[in-house]
Design a protein around this motif. Structure first.
Motif, PDB file in Angstrom:
ATOM      1  N   THR B  12      24.176   9.825 -50.779  1.00  0.00           N
ATOM      2  CA  THR B  12      23.122  10.321 -49.893  1.00  0.00           C
ATOM      3  C   THR B  12      23.633  10.903 -48.587  1.00  0.00           C
ATOM      4  N   CYS B  13      24.893  10.650 -48.268  1.00  0.00           N
ATOM      5  CA  CYS B  13      25.379  11.130 -46.961  1.00  0.00           C
ATOM      6  C   CYS B  13      26.891  11.291 -46.988  1.00  0.00           C
ATOM      7  N   HIS B  15      29.119   9.564 -45.583  1.00  0.00           N
ATOM      8  CA  HIS B  15      29.848   8.316 -45.789  1.00  0.00           C
ATOM      9  C   HIS B  15      30.044   8.063 -47.277  1.00  0.00           C
ATOM     10  N   CYS B  16      29.009   8.377 -48.044  1.00  0.00           N
ATOM     11  CA  CYS B  16      29.079   8.192 -49.497  1.00  0.00           C
ATOM     12  C   CYS B  16      30.170   9.100 -50.077  1.00  0.00           C
ATOM     13  N   SER B  19      33.541   7.661 -49.412  1.00  0.00           N
ATOM     14  CA  SER B  19      33.837   6.503 -50.266  1.00  0.00           C
ATOM     15  C   SER B  19      34.303   6.951 -51.643  1.00  0.00           C
ATOM     16  N   TYR B  64      28.896   4.131 -56.842  1.00  0.00           N
ATOM     17  CA  TYR B  64      28.069   5.210 -57.385  1.00  0.00           C
ATOM     18  C   TYR B  64      28.308   5.317 -58.888  1.00  0.00           C
TER      19      TYR B  64
END
Lengths: 68, 68
Positions: B12-13, B15-16, B19, B64
């Motif tokens: 979603t962003c 940061h994702c 990761s 994810y």
């Protein structure tokens, strides 16, 4: 002890929550920070009231915005 | 050189994205990782083909899921 609540816009995931918590925790006098992702609710606990502008600046530093 | 693309669900962003990049970069043989947040497109470059299951496991480790 003082508690203030704000609404933060733009957080989408747990990473965002962590970023906000980290920045707001660093504001002088803040003793606890709680963030609810779903509502955007930010609860700040401090020994004495903290200037809203300092909290808004910390949220901004994290990359988000306090809704007025 | 080998390039493979996947679609990742749940990011979603930024940061994702970070990761996913971090975990996939650690898979043996991977030399470059690119992620497009809007489309969920994950592009993995490696010296020789990497087992899809290893990429999927890395994405899972990041929190994810690779869409099949």
């Amino acid at each position: 002890m003082s508690t203030a609540t704000y609404t933060v816009a733009g957080m989408t995931c747990g990473h965002c929550v962590s970023s906000v918590k980290e920045e707001v925790s660093q504001v002088a006098g803040v003793t606890a920070v709680d963030v609810d992702l779903a509502s955007g609710r930010l609860t700040v606990t401090s020994d004495s009231p903290v200037d809203d502008a300092l909290i808004a600046a910390a949220v901004d530093e994290a990359g988000y915005e306090v809704k007025v």
